[in-house]
Design an enzyme around this catalytic site. Structure first.
Site, PDB file in Angstrom:
ATOM      1  N   ALA A  71       0.872  -1.168   0.000  1.00  0.00           N
ATOM      2  CA  ALA A  71       0.000   0.000   0.000  1.00  0.00           C
ATOM      3  C   ALA A  71       0.916   1.226   0.000  1.00  0.00           C
ATOM      4  O   ALA A  71       2.062   1.160   0.466  1.00  0.00           O
ATOM      5  CB  ALA A  71      -0.883  -0.026   1.234  1.00  0.00           C
ATOM      6  N   GLY A 116       0.605  -4.928   0.904  1.00  0.00           N
ATOM      7  CA  GLY A 116      -0.571  -5.000   0.031  1.00  0.00           C
ATOM      8  C   GLY A 116      -0.309  -5.731  -1.279  1.00  0.00           C
ATOM      9  O   GLY A 116      -1.243  -6.258  -1.889  1.00  0.00           O
ATOM     10  N   GLU A 119      -0.590  -9.325  -0.408  1.00  0.00           N
ATOM     11  CA  GLU A 119      -2.023  -9.559  -0.151  1.00  0.00           C
ATOM     12  C   GLU A 119      -2.805  -9.634  -1.466  1.00  0.00           C
ATOM     13  O   GLU A 119      -3.716 -10.448  -1.615  1.00  0.00           O
ATOM     14  CB  GLU A 119      -2.560  -8.442   0.750  1.00  0.00           C
ATOM     15  CG  GLU A 119      -1.999  -8.556   2.172  1.00  0.00           C
ATOM     16  CD  GLU A 119      -2.202  -7.301   3.012  1.00  0.00           C
ATOM     17  OE1 GLU A 119      -1.915  -6.184   2.513  1.00  0.00           O
ATOM     18  OE2 GLU A 119      -2.640  -7.419   4.163  1.00  0.00           O
ATOM     19  N   GLU A 139       4.727  -4.974   7.491  1.00  0.00           N
ATOM     20  CA  GLU A 139       4.006  -3.903   8.186  1.00  0.00           C
ATOM     21  C   GLU A 139       4.543  -3.617   9.589  1.00  0.00           C
ATOM     22  O   GLU A 139       4.421  -2.485  10.078  1.00  0.00           O
ATOM     23  CB  GLU A 139       2.500  -4.238   8.258  1.00  0.00           C
ATOM     24  CG  GLU A 139       1.755  -4.089   6.941  1.00  0.00           C
ATOM     25  CD  GLU A 139       1.831  -5.318   6.042  1.00  0.00           C
ATOM     26  OE1 GLU A 139       2.638  -6.248   6.326  1.00  0.00           O
ATOM     27  OE2 GLU A 139       1.085  -5.362   5.053  1.00  0.00           O
TER      28      GLU A 139
HETATM   29  N1  CAA Z   1       4.595   3.181  -0.819  1.00  0.00           N
HETATM   30  C1  CAA Z   1       5.006   4.336  -1.367  1.00  0.00           C
HETATM   31  N2  CAA Z   1       6.174   4.474  -2.039  1.00  0.00           N
HETATM   32  C2  CAA Z   1       6.956   3.392  -2.164  1.00  0.00           C
HETATM   33  C3  CAA Z   1       6.590   2.148  -1.612  1.00  0.00           C
HETATM   34  C4  CAA Z   1       5.349   2.048  -0.921  1.00  0.00           C
HETATM   35  N3  CAA Z   1       4.890   0.896  -0.379  1.00  0.00           N
HETATM   36  N4  CAA Z   1       7.575   1.256  -1.871  1.00  0.00           N
HETATM   37  C5  CAA Z   1       8.517   1.915  -2.576  1.00  0.00           C
HETATM   38  N5  CAA Z   1       8.146   3.206  -2.757  1.00  0.00           N
HETATM   39  C6  CAA Z   1       8.885   4.267  -3.454  1.00  0.00           C
HETATM   40  C7  CAA Z   1      10.068   4.754  -2.657  1.00  0.00           C
HETATM   41  O1  CAA Z   1       9.670   5.734  -1.704  1.00  0.00           O
HETATM   42  C8  CAA Z   1      10.956   5.313  -3.745  1.00  0.00           C
HETATM   43  O2  CAA Z   1      10.472   6.586  -4.105  1.00  0.00           O
HETATM   44  P1  CAA Z   1      11.531   7.808  -4.392  1.00  0.00           P
HETATM   45  O3  CAA Z   1      12.331   7.333  -5.589  1.00  0.00           O
HETATM   46  O4  CAA Z   1      10.652   8.979  -4.670  1.00  0.00           O
HETATM   47  O5  CAA Z   1      12.377   7.923  -3.162  1.00  0.00           O
HETATM   48  C9  CAA Z   1      10.699   4.378  -4.919  1.00  0.00           C
HETATM   49  O6  CAA Z   1       9.459   3.721  -4.635  1.00  0.00           O
HETATM   50  C10 CAA Z   1      11.774   3.317  -5.098  1.00  0.00           C
HETATM   51  O7  CAA Z   1      11.909   2.645  -3.852  1.00  0.00           O
HETATM   52  P2  CAA Z   1      13.325   2.461  -3.089  1.00  0.00           P
HETATM   53  O8  CAA Z   1      14.262   3.565  -3.464  1.00  0.00           O
HETATM   54  O9  CAA Z   1      13.035   2.246  -1.648  1.00  0.00           O
HETATM   55  O10 CAA Z   1      13.829   1.112  -3.782  1.00  0.00           O
HETATM   56  P3  CAA Z   1      14.813   0.029  -3.133  1.00  0.00           P
HETATM   57  O11 CAA Z   1      15.205  -0.883  -4.246  1.00  0.00           O
HETATM   58  O12 CAA Z   1      15.901   0.668  -2.353  1.00  0.00           O
HETATM   59  O13 CAA Z   1      13.890  -0.801  -2.083  1.00  0.00           O
HETATM   60  C11 CAA Z   1      11.888  -1.914  -1.355  1.00  0.00           C
HETATM   61  C12 CAA Z   1      12.794  -1.534  -2.552  1.00  0.00           C
HETATM   62  C13 CAA Z   1      12.631  -2.898  -0.446  1.00  0.00           C
HETATM   63  C14 CAA Z   1      10.636  -2.572  -1.911  1.00  0.00           C
HETATM   64  C15 CAA Z   1      11.551  -0.636  -0.562  1.00  0.00           C
HETATM   65  O14 CAA Z   1      11.057   0.348  -1.472  1.00  0.00           O
HETATM   66  C16 CAA Z   1      10.512  -0.824   0.506  1.00  0.00           C
HETATM   67  O15 CAA Z   1      10.816  -1.342   1.570  1.00  0.00           O
HETATM   68  N6  CAA Z   1       9.257  -0.392   0.243  1.00  0.00           N
HETATM   69  C17 CAA Z   1       8.182  -0.434   1.216  1.00  0.00           C
HETATM   70  C18 CAA Z   1       7.666  -1.850   1.382  1.00  0.00           C
HETATM   71  C19 CAA Z   1       6.580  -1.874   2.432  1.00  0.00           C
HETATM   72  O16 CAA Z   1       6.802  -1.549   3.590  1.00  0.00           O
HETATM   73  N7  CAA Z   1       5.375  -2.319   2.052  1.00  0.00           N
HETATM   74  C20 CAA Z   1       4.249  -2.445   2.946  1.00  0.00           C
HETATM   75  C21 CAA Z   1       3.436  -1.204   2.953  1.00  0.00           C
HETATM   76  S1  CAA Z   1       2.197  -1.211   4.238  1.00  0.00           S
HETATM   77  C22 CAA Z   1       0.912  -2.120   3.588  1.00  0.00           C
HETATM   78  O17 CAA Z   1       0.966  -2.613   2.478  1.00  0.00           O
HETATM   79  C23 CAA Z   1      -0.269  -2.216   4.485  1.00  0.00           C
HETATM   80  C24 CAA Z   1      -1.359  -3.103   4.030  1.00  0.00           C
HETATM   81  O18 CAA Z   1      -1.343  -4.289   4.269  1.00  0.00           O
HETATM   82  C25 CAA Z   1      -2.524  -2.562   3.338  1.00  0.00           C
END
Ligand code: CAA
Length: 263
Positions: A71, A116, A119, A139
Site C-alpha cells: 500500500a 498489500g 495480499e 508492516e
Molecule cells: N509506498 C510508497 N512508495 C513506495 C513504496 C510504498 N509501499 N515502496 C517503494 N516506494 C517508493 C520509494 O519511496 C521510492 O520513491 P523515491 O524514488 O521517490 O524515493 C521508490 O518507490 C523506489 O523505492 P526504493 O528507493 O526504496 O527502492 P529500493 O530498491 O531501495 O527498495 C523496497 C525496494 C525494499 C521494496 C523498498 O522500497 C521498501 O521497503 N518499500 C516499502 C515496502 C513496504 O513496507 N510495504 C508495505 C506497505 S504497508 C501495507 O501494504 C499495508 C497493508 O497491508 C494494506
C-alpha cells in the site's frame, strides 16, 4: 471497448481472446497501491466482468523490479484511524471481488510483492513468480498491521506458525522459498514470466467457462464448510452443470472423438 484514457495508474488490455491483462502501472513508486489505484482496479474488474467472453484475468506490475511494493506509504501517512479503516475496507472489498470473480485470476509476480502486494497476489487463484520475486508482510516495520487480508490469507496458505514467523519478523521470502511453502505454483526466469502466464491463460481459455466458474465457486465456498456440506454443494453444482450447453458440447465432443468447442 476499453478506453485507455479512463485509467492513470493501471493498464487493462485484452491480450488474447478472452484473456485480460491488468498491469499496475506506477513504476516510480514500485506500483504502490493508493486509493485511486484501488478504484481503477475495481473499475477494471467491472469491465472484465461485463465481458461475457472473458475467461482469465492476469495481474502483474509494471517494470522489472516490482509487482506491488505495498500500500502507498505516502498516502497512508496522512490518514486518520477512521480513514485508515476505510482504506483497508476499500482494498479488502476489491481483493474479495477478485477472489470470487467467476473466472480464474492469476498473479504474475515480477518482483517485490510486499504488504498489500503480497495480499493482492494471495487473493488471486494462484501465483506464478519470476526468479527475482520477493514476498513479505513488512508492516511491523511501519507500526501497523496488514490491512488487506494478509494475516488471514497468509495463515490459510502457509499455516499458522510459518505465517506468524513471517508476520512478526517482516522478513522477505524468495520466490523459491515461497514455492516450497505452497504460496507460489511455478517460478520462471524474469523474461519468461509473461509468456508463461499467457500460455497458461490460453490453455484455461479453451476449457469450459461454466465448468470453471462452478469449480471456482466450489473451491472458494467449500473452504468455509464442513466436509459433508461441502460435498453436498459439489453434488448440487455437478448436477447443475448438466443443464449447461458446455456439458452437451463437452460430452458430445468426447463421444465423437473431436475437440470440444465451448464458444
Ligand atoms: N509506498 C510508497 N512508495 C513506495 C513504496 C510504498 N509501499 N515502496 C517503494 N516506494 C517508493 C520509494 O519511496 C521510492 O520513491 P523515491 O524514488 O521517490 O524515493 C521508490 O518507490 C523506489 O523505492 P526504493 O528507493 O526504496 O527502492 P529500493 O530498491 O531501495 O527498495 C523496497 C525496494 C525494499 C521494496 C523498498 O522500497 C521498501 O521497503 N518499500 C516499502 C515496502 C513496504 O513496507 N510495504 C508495505 C506497505 S504497508 C501495507 O501494504 C499495508 C497493508 O497491508 C494494506
Amino acid at each position: 471497448m476499453l478506453d485507455p484514457e479512463t485509467f492513470n495508474n493501471i493498464l487493462l488490455e485484452q491480450v488474447r481472446d478472452g484473456v485480460y491483462l491488468l498491469t499496475i502501472n506506477r513504476p516510480k513508486v514500485l506500483n504502490a497501491l493508493n486509493a485511486q489505484t484501488l478504484e481503477e482496479m475495481n473499475n477494471a474488474v467491472s469491465t472484465v466482468t461485463a465481458d461475457k467472453g472473458a475467461r482469465v484475468l492476469l495481474i502483474t506490475g509494471s517494470g522489472e523490479k516490482a509487482f506491488v511494493a505495498g500500500a502507498d506509504i505516502a498516502h497512508m501517512s496522512n490518514l486518520s484511524p477512521l480513514e485508515g479503516k476505510a482504506f483497508a475496507e476499500h482494498g479488502m472489498h476489491l481483493f474479495r471481488r477478485l477472489e470470487t470473480l467467476g473466472i480464474p485470476v492469476v498473479a504474475l509476480v515480477n518482483g517485490y510483492a510486499l504488504g498489500g502486494g503480497c495480499e493482492l497476489a494471495m487473493s488471486c487463484d494462484f501465483i506464478l513468480a519470476s526468479d527475482n520475486a520477493k514476498f513479505g508482510q513488512p508492516e511491523v516495520n511501519l507500526g501497523v498491521t496488514p490491512g488487506f487480508g494478509g494475516t488471514q490469507r497468509l495463515t490459510r496458505l502457509v499455516g499458522t506458525s510459518m505465517a506468524m514467523e513471517l508476520l512478526v519478523t517482516g522478513r522477505n521470502m524468495s520466490a523459491e522459498e515461497a514455492m516450497q511453502r505452497g504460496l507460489v505454483n511455478h517460478v520462471y526466469p524474469q523474461p519468461q514470466l509473461l509468456e508463461e502466464g499467457l500460455k497458461l491463460a490460453s490453455m484455461i481459455a479453451g476449457k469450459s467457462g461454466t465448468a470453471i466458474q462452478l469449480t471456482k465457486e466450489l473451491v472458494q465456498r467449500g473452504q468455509d464448510l464442513d466436509l459433508d456440506n461441502a460435498c453436498i454443494m459439489e453434488s448440487d453444482l455437478f448436477g447443475l452443470s448438466f443443464s449447461t450447453p458446455d456439458r452437451a458440447e463437452g460430452m458430445a465432443a468426447f463421444l465423437e472423438s473431436r475437440k470440444p468447442n465451448f464458444g
